[in-house]
Design an enzyme around this catalytic site. Structure first.
Site, PDB file in Angstrom:
ATOM      1  N   TRP A 323       0.825  -1.206   0.000  1.00  0.00           N
ATOM      2  CA  TRP A 323       0.000   0.000   0.000  1.00  0.00           C
ATOM      3  C   TRP A 323       0.862   1.260   0.000  1.00  0.00           C
ATOM      4  O   TRP A 323       0.403   2.333   0.324  1.00  0.00           O
ATOM      5  CB  TRP A 323      -0.912   0.004   1.228  1.00  0.00           C
ATOM      6  CG  TRP A 323      -2.030  -0.988   1.166  1.00  0.00           C
ATOM      7  CD1 TRP A 323      -3.309  -0.762   0.750  1.00  0.00           C
ATOM      8  CD2 TRP A 323      -1.984  -2.366   1.535  1.00  0.00           C
ATOM      9  NE1 TRP A 323      -4.055  -1.916   0.830  1.00  0.00           N
ATOM     10  CE2 TRP A 323      -3.271  -2.923   1.317  1.00  0.00           C
ATOM     11  CE3 TRP A 323      -0.987  -3.214   2.024  1.00  0.00           C
ATOM     12  CZ2 TRP A 323      -3.586  -4.252   1.565  1.00  0.00           C
ATOM     13  CZ3 TRP A 323      -1.288  -4.539   2.268  1.00  0.00           C
ATOM     14  CH2 TRP A 323      -2.573  -5.050   2.038  1.00  0.00           C
ATOM     15  N   CYS A 359      -6.625  -5.114  -1.354  1.00  0.00           N
ATOM     16  CA  CYS A 359      -7.749  -5.918  -0.871  1.00  0.00           C
ATOM     17  C   CYS A 359      -8.568  -6.568  -1.979  1.00  0.00           C
ATOM     18  O   CYS A 359      -8.937  -7.737  -1.871  1.00  0.00           O
ATOM     19  CB  CYS A 359      -8.644  -5.092   0.048  1.00  0.00           C
ATOM     20  SG  CYS A 359      -9.562  -3.766  -0.773  1.00  0.00           S
ATOM     21  N   HIS A 418     -13.508  -1.603   1.419  1.00  0.00           N
ATOM     22  CA  HIS A 418     -12.690  -2.782   1.679  1.00  0.00           C
ATOM     23  C   HIS A 418     -13.395  -3.980   1.055  1.00  0.00           C
ATOM     24  O   HIS A 418     -14.617  -4.097   1.119  1.00  0.00           O
ATOM     25  CB  HIS A 418     -12.497  -2.988   3.184  1.00  0.00           C
ATOM     26  CG  HIS A 418     -11.635  -4.172   3.517  1.00  0.00           C
ATOM     27  ND1 HIS A 418     -10.501  -4.487   2.800  1.00  0.00           N
ATOM     28  CD2 HIS A 418     -11.762  -5.135   4.461  1.00  0.00           C
ATOM     29  CE1 HIS A 418      -9.951  -5.580   3.321  1.00  0.00           C
ATOM     30  NE2 HIS A 418     -10.707  -5.992   4.309  1.00  0.00           N
ATOM     31  N   ASP A 441     -11.752 -13.092   4.936  1.00  0.00           N
ATOM     32  CA  ASP A 441     -10.949 -11.945   4.497  1.00  0.00           C
ATOM     33  C   ASP A 441      -9.479 -12.338   4.443  1.00  0.00           C
ATOM     34  O   ASP A 441      -8.899 -12.724   5.453  1.00  0.00           O
ATOM     35  CB  ASP A 441     -11.157 -10.777   5.461  1.00  0.00           C
ATOM     36  CG  ASP A 441     -10.609  -9.460   4.912  1.00  0.00           C
ATOM     37  OD1 ASP A 441      -9.886  -9.492   3.905  1.00  0.00           O
ATOM     38  OD2 ASP A 441     -10.922  -8.406   5.500  1.00  0.00           O
ATOM     39  N   ASN A 481     -20.306  -2.203  11.570  1.00  0.00           N
ATOM     40  CA  ASN A 481     -21.323  -1.617  12.444  1.00  0.00           C
ATOM     41  C   ASN A 481     -20.781  -0.969  13.712  1.00  0.00           C
ATOM     42  O   ASN A 481     -21.510  -0.794  14.684  1.00  0.00           O
ATOM     43  CB  ASN A 481     -22.360  -2.672  12.824  1.00  0.00           C
ATOM     44  CG  ASN A 481     -23.706  -2.058  13.157  1.00  0.00           C
ATOM     45  OD1 ASN A 481     -23.946  -0.891  12.896  1.00  0.00           O
ATOM     46  ND2 ASN A 481     -24.582  -2.845  13.764  1.00  0.00           N
ATOM     47  N   ASP A 483     -19.573   2.061  16.135  1.00  0.00           N
ATOM     48  CA  ASP A 483     -19.816   3.497  16.292  1.00  0.00           C
ATOM     49  C   ASP A 483     -18.475   4.229  16.241  1.00  0.00           C
ATOM     50  O   ASP A 483     -17.441   3.691  16.656  1.00  0.00           O
ATOM     51  CB  ASP A 483     -20.487   3.789  17.637  1.00  0.00           C
ATOM     52  CG  ASP A 483     -21.957   3.394  17.648  1.00  0.00           C
ATOM     53  OD1 ASP A 483     -22.498   3.103  16.561  1.00  0.00           O
ATOM     54  OD2 ASP A 483     -22.549   3.348  18.744  1.00  0.00           O
ATOM     55  N   GLU A 530     -30.019   0.922  10.100  1.00  0.00           N
ATOM     56  CA  GLU A 530     -29.393   1.867  11.028  1.00  0.00           C
ATOM     57  C   GLU A 530     -30.438   2.581  11.890  1.00  0.00           C
ATOM     58  O   GLU A 530     -31.466   3.042  11.397  1.00  0.00           O
ATOM     59  CB  GLU A 530     -28.589   2.908  10.251  1.00  0.00           C
ATOM     60  CG  GLU A 530     -27.318   2.379   9.621  1.00  0.00           C
ATOM     61  CD  GLU A 530     -26.183   2.231  10.609  1.00  0.00           C
ATOM     62  OE1 GLU A 530     -26.420   2.393  11.819  1.00  0.00           O
ATOM     63  OE2 GLU A 530     -25.053   1.952  10.172  1.00  0.00           O
ATOM     64  N   GLU A 535     -30.805  -2.884  15.681  1.00  0.00           N
ATOM     65  CA  GLU A 535     -29.427  -2.518  15.348  1.00  0.00           C
ATOM     66  C   GLU A 535     -28.696  -1.995  16.573  1.00  0.00           C
ATOM     67  O   GLU A 535     -27.541  -2.353  16.836  1.00  0.00           O
ATOM     68  CB  GLU A 535     -29.447  -1.471  14.230  1.00  0.00           C
ATOM     69  CG  GLU A 535     -28.064  -1.127  13.672  1.00  0.00           C
ATOM     70  CD  GLU A 535     -27.455   0.107  14.318  1.00  0.00           C
ATOM     71  OE1 GLU A 535     -26.234   0.302  14.224  1.00  0.00           O
ATOM     72  OE2 GLU A 535     -28.220   0.878  14.943  1.00  0.00           O
ATOM     73  N   TYR A 603      -6.790   4.397   0.190  1.00  0.00           N
ATOM     74  CA  TYR A 603      -8.183   3.973   0.313  1.00  0.00           C
ATOM     75  C   TYR A 603      -8.436   3.253   1.627  1.00  0.00           C
ATOM     76  O   TYR A 603      -9.570   3.070   2.052  1.00  0.00           O
ATOM     77  CB  TYR A 603      -8.582   3.081  -0.871  1.00  0.00           C
ATOM     78  CG  TYR A 603      -8.135   1.646  -0.762  1.00  0.00           C
ATOM     79  CD1 TYR A 603      -8.993   0.665  -0.255  1.00  0.00           C
ATOM     80  CD2 TYR A 603      -6.864   1.259  -1.159  1.00  0.00           C
ATOM     81  CE1 TYR A 603      -8.589  -0.644  -0.154  1.00  0.00           C
ATOM     82  CE2 TYR A 603      -6.460  -0.050  -1.059  1.00  0.00           C
ATOM     83  CZ  TYR A 603      -7.316  -1.009  -0.560  1.00  0.00           C
ATOM     84  OH  TYR A 603      -6.906  -2.317  -0.456  1.00  0.00           O
TER      85      TYR A 603
END
Length: 775
Positions: A323, A359, A418, A441, A481, A483, A530, A535, A603
């Site tokens: 990267w 990625c 990603h 991943d 998800n 915060d 959301e 949620e 990115y």
């Protein structure tokens, strides 16, 4: 009494090898016989010469002489003849491995460019065996043996002994004779849906009693490749929908998404899982992992192995990540158009990591490998994807006393996008309800159990915040998800939570739609809508297991801030324009001091350089929405851009009247132009045609050392064209010739790479006709 001796020429009747004696008379006799033999040879030579010169002078051979000649070795020959008549040996094996034959067609492996038999577990296949004589089921025995791995073991399921039975039963290794034709028998063979996948060596052992065994010779041409079977209901990768199997197993071309949530780009990717040598390359990756083949029957294990082995840290895997922006000594990640070239290079170079990947390249290779092995897989892009570095399950932003970012503490990041993978399987190792799509991943971000891999994490577990379920569901949860929590440094060095954003992570999670090139939004599979109770409950549930369990979202300010962008956003080479909106929901006037910082970034969310800073004071009347136009000129960013042409605007502010803090970050990219591909000529298998590639430089500066990369499955192998320089705002075109090798609908891909401009690509559809047999 003198010893009775047989003539030398009759000794072969005694046995296959002459007897050993210590008698001197025997030695003497042998010595005396030698001159006679020499004399006989000379006599023979004279006789042959005489026959040529005068055939009529040649003496006739009488019947007694013929009888005398034939009697030599007669007992041995009879014995061998009787033995061969009695023994049961394998003369040949026909695995019916034609691509158009029932085995390959019924097992959905006819697309693989290999001549071996490729089958799927839990399903019947057939084979012919030619024997040395007719098979007698009353006295003869026969079984098949399959061996895989370096140390095949019956107890570990890597050495399979397949018995011959009268009636086949499902879910076990068995074979039965279905046709008996003289010396040929046709076997129907069953395999269990839990069989180990891989390359098996096949031999056949026969036994006709009295330990008269014979084992066929192993030949690589008779190696059998065993794959997972999404068509078998008892296989843990079973997928009910035919359309989904066609997409997630049989489709060798797909779409990968990139950019930002407001500027979603798309590029076509050749997975090429059926291409020549790709199956061998995939099995080589499994072998190189050093994991025992006995575990290769479990898709959870295989997915985890591939996740680890597609990246190079720890184990010299397929791709080396880079990267940095400096890709000398390798291929720029944005140049790749598919997985075939990468996997072939890795296999050909005996496991030397290929340079370089990011990625989407890692994800493209994973899709190719898992589809090749038979696990339904898709490539998935998450926009505004969080990278949680401390397992807090929050994305933390640290600010100093003046609300300036503290760079060395801001190790958490939010990637513009990603790319990872979803693979389909049951999860008997988890509580019921967690089967189906699993996130995997291969991009090396954080270690899992000491190795750079991630998943498979149940999407159901991620959606419900059950981050305690394996594997790596907490990391995936944070990506989609978490915060975003803003912390401000106090005078004593401690930090206080000053602001939180709940809806900034995990947007427009995208994959290619089944049966079309449209984008399919799967955000609902990863998280509830959301702001809904479900949620919020999922977030609170997850945070209880994080390293900052006491962190709760703080109340939001009555002044909110939002950044918007018109249309598809700014283009490369042009000024970037955004709109900042402040909304005062209170019944009193508010004064807001806003600090703005624009930075060029990778990115991945890692900042490269700050290119602009602003400060502005705004008065917002009660219940007013106030807009501020923000612009950045091309000259401000042109020398700093890298790879994805990504920028981020960070805004933080304080409301004077209430001391409330508000903050947000907005990522955007500068859109790059596409390559235009135009096929020239008729597309027919075996006939040359061409493609015209056109491009216009969008920058007011020269592009130097431009390289074009062209490839297409069934059209042409990956080809690099060193084009040279392209002038400012200049338009260019080039023509490439090629000969299609496969018929049907095909995609031809091209990309452009140079130091000043990346992420430029194009695609065209070409339908190739079969060559006509008529003159």
């Amino acid at each position: 009494m003198p010893v009775e001796r047989q003539p030398i020429r009759d000794r072969s009747a005694v046995g296959r090898f002459p007897s050993v004696t210590l008698g001197f008379e025997e030695d003497t006799e042998q010595g005396q016989k030698q001159p006679e033999e020499n004399h006989a040879q000379k006599k023979n030579a004279c006789h042959q010469w005489l026959c040529k010169v005068c055939p009529s002078c040649s003496p006739k051979v009488n019947d007694d002489d013929i009888a005398h000649i034939l009697v030599i070795g007669k007992d041995d020959l009879n014995e061998e003849h009787e033995l061969s008549e009695h023994l049961l040996q394998v003369r040949s094996i026909d695995l019916l491995k034609s691509k158009s034959g029932p085995n390959r067609m019924e097992h959905h492996t006819n697309l693989y460019h290999r001549e071996n038999l490729i089958i799927r577990r839990g399903q019947n296949f057939q084979m012919w065996i030619t024997l040395s004589r007719s098979f007698n089921p009353n006295t003869d025995k026969l079984h098949l043996e399959l061996k895989t791995g370096p140390l095949p073991s019956v107890s570990k399921g890597t050495h399979i002994i397949i018995p011959l039975v009268e009636e086949l039963e499902d879910n076990r290794w068995e074979a039965a004779v279905v046709t008996h034709d003289d010396k040929k028998i046709k076997l129907s063979v069953n395999s269990p849906p839990t069989a180990v996948i891989g390359r098996y060596q096949l031999t056949v052992e026969t036994n006709c009693g009295n330990d008269n065994k014979a084992i066929s010779t192993h030949t690589p041409a008779n190696d059998i490749y065993m794959l997972f079977n999404p068509w078998c209901e008892d296989d843990t990768v079973f997928m009910d929908s035919e359309d989904e199997k066609k997409e997630y197993i049989l489709n060798d071309v797909g779409q990968i998404y990139y950019g930002t949530e407001d500027q979603i780009g798309m590029r076509t990717w050749n997975y090429g899982q059926f291409d020549e040598e790709i199956l061998d390359a995939c099995l080589y990756i499994l072998e190189k992992s050093g994991t025992p083949p006995s575990g290769w029957g479990e898709p959870v294990n295989v997915a985890r192995i591939i996740s680890a082995l597609v990246n190079s840290p720890d184990d010299q895997g397929v791709l080396e990540g880079n990267w940095s922006g400096d890709y000398s000594g390798g291929t720029t990640p944005t140049v790749w158009s598919g997985s075939v070239e990468i996997l072939k290079e890795y296999y050909k170079n005996n496991g030397t990591p290929v340079k370089y990947g990011q990625c989407w390249v890692f994800a493209g290779v994973v899709t190719a490998v898992l589809r090749c092995l038979g696990i339904p897989t898709r490539t998935v892009t998450n926009f505004s994807s969080a990278h949680d570095t401390d397992n807090s399950l929050t994305t933390d932003v640290y600010l100093d006393e003046n609300l300036e970012p503290i760079d060395h503490l801001n190790t958490d990041s939010v990637w513009n996008f990603h790319v990872w993978n979803d693979c389909w399987m049951a999860r008997p190792d988890l509580p019921p309800g967690n089967g189906g799509w699993q996130a995997v991943d291969a991009t090396p971000q954080e270690t899992s159990q000491g190795i750079y891999n991630c998943g498979p994490a149940s999407l159901a577990a991620v959606r419900n915040g059950q981050v305690y379920l394996k594997h790596d569901s907490s990391f995936v949860f944070a990506e989609v998800n978490s915060d975003k929590i803003y912390w401000q440094r106090n005078a004593d060095g401690t930090f206080s939570q000053i602001y939180s954003e709940e809806k900034v992570v995990g947007h427009n999670i995208s994959t290619k739609a089944v049966g079309s090139d449209e984008r399919y939004d799967i955000t609902h599979l990863y998280k509830y809508p959301e702001g809904t109770d479900l949620e919020r409950i999922a977030v609170e549930t997850a945070c209880h297991y994080g390293s900052k369990a006491s962190t709760y979202s703080s109340p939001t300010a009555d002044v909110t801030i939002e950044v918007t962008m018109d249309g598809e956003g700014p283009k490369m080479g042009q000024d970037a324009e955004l709109t900042i909106k402040l909304q005062n929901s209170s019944s009193a006037q508010r004064t807001v001091t806003l600090h703005g910082q624009a930075a060029v970034m990778y990115y991945t969310g890692v900042l490269k350089a700050t290119v602009r800073k602003d400060e502005v004071v705004m008065e917002v009347m009660p219940n007013e929405v106030k807009s501020l136009e923000w612009a950045m000129e091309y000259k401000d960013y042109k020398d700093q851009l890298i790879d994805q042409a990504a920028l981020m605007l960070t805004l933080s502010g304080r409301v004077k009247e209430t001391q409330q803090v508000l903050a947000t970050q907005f990522s955007f990219r500068l859109r790059t132009p596409d390559l235009t591909l135009k096929p020239v000529g008729k597309a027919v298998v075996g006939d040359e045609m061409a493609v015209e590639i056109s491009f216009t430089n969008p920058l007011p500066q020269m592009l130097k050392a431009v390289i074009f990369h062209v490839e297409g499955l069934g059209l042409l192998n990956a080809r690099k064209i060193n084009y040279g320089d392209i002038g400012s705002r200049a338009s260019v075109s080039l023509t490439e010739h090629f000969v299609p090798t496969l018929s049907g609908p095909r995609k031809l891909l091209a990309s452009l790479d140079c130091k000043q401009l990346t992420q430029v690509h194009g695609v065209t559809d070409i339908t190739v006709a079969e060559k006509s047999n008529t003159a």
